[in-house]
Design a protein around this motif. Structure first.
Motif, PDB file in Angstrom:
ATOM      1  N   GLN A  93       0.830  -1.207   0.000  1.00  0.00           N
ATOM      2  CA  GLN A  93       0.000   0.000   0.000  1.00  0.00           C
ATOM      3  C   GLN A  93       0.868   1.262   0.000  1.00  0.00           C
ATOM      4  O   GLN A  93       0.561   2.224  -0.694  1.00  0.00           O
ATOM      5  N   SER A  96       2.355   1.718  -3.459  1.00  0.00           N
ATOM      6  CA  SER A  96       1.327   2.159  -4.392  1.00  0.00           C
ATOM      7  C   SER A  96       1.037   3.653  -4.223  1.00  0.00           C
ATOM      8  O   SER A  96       0.946   4.398  -5.203  1.00  0.00           O
ATOM      9  N   LYS A  97       0.903   4.087  -2.977  1.00  0.00           N
ATOM     10  CA  LYS A  97       0.631   5.506  -2.706  1.00  0.00           C
ATOM     11  C   LYS A  97       1.830   6.361  -3.090  1.00  0.00           C
ATOM     12  O   LYS A  97       1.685   7.452  -3.642  1.00  0.00           O
ATOM     13  N   GLU A 100       1.835   6.771  -6.768  1.00  0.00           N
ATOM     14  CA  GLU A 100       0.735   7.674  -7.133  1.00  0.00           C
ATOM     15  C   GLU A 100       1.166   9.137  -6.928  1.00  0.00           C
ATOM     16  O   GLU A 100       0.914   9.991  -7.779  1.00  0.00           O
TER      17      GLU A 100
END
Length: 133
Positions: A93, A96-97, A100
């Motif tokens: 997570q 992924s962030k 992003e």
């Protein structure tokens, strides 16, 4: 849910016998170790272990150190997003962030490079107004 404070972000070199060491970003949080490869390689003689940055002797020290600062800021921001919602992120997570926030999208980067290339070539091949005299 008990939340531990985020530890200091560190940059380390990962040695490889065939190429210059790669700079990695490391964060220990909530009993986990998050490691992210920056994609930057430099010889060890140009690495300052104490400052965790590229030495001024390296020809691209400004560019590399700016990138490292950006990686660090993005990871702090990514972690804060999870902290704000009261969630302890998994490494997946967090990555992924981070991606992003960094807006890492290989396909769009390639597409952008293809779209811009003709303009760069035009820029270098266009005559200067001084050439017209």
């Amino acid at each position: 849910m008990k939340y531990k404070k985020m530890n200091e972000i560190k940059f380390t070199l990962r040695s490889n016998a065939t190429v210059d060491p790669m700079i990695r970003m490391v964060l220990r949080h909530d009993g986990k170790k998050f490691v992210y490869s920056t994609g930057l390689n430099i010889p060890e003689i140009f690495w300052d272990k104490n400052k965790m940055r590229v030495k001024h002797k390296h020809p691209k020290h400004g560019l590399y150190n700016t990138r490292l600062n950006r990686f660090e800021e993005a990871l702090i921001e990514a972690y804060a997003i999870f902290e704000d919602i009261g969630t302890i992120p998994s490494n997946a997570q967090l990555k992924s962030k981070l991606l992003e926030i960094l807006k890492v999208d290989k396909k769009s980067d390639i597409k952008l490079a293809v779209e811009i290339k003709p303009y760069i070539c035009l820029l270098y091949t266009s005559p200067s107004p001084r050439d017209r005299q």
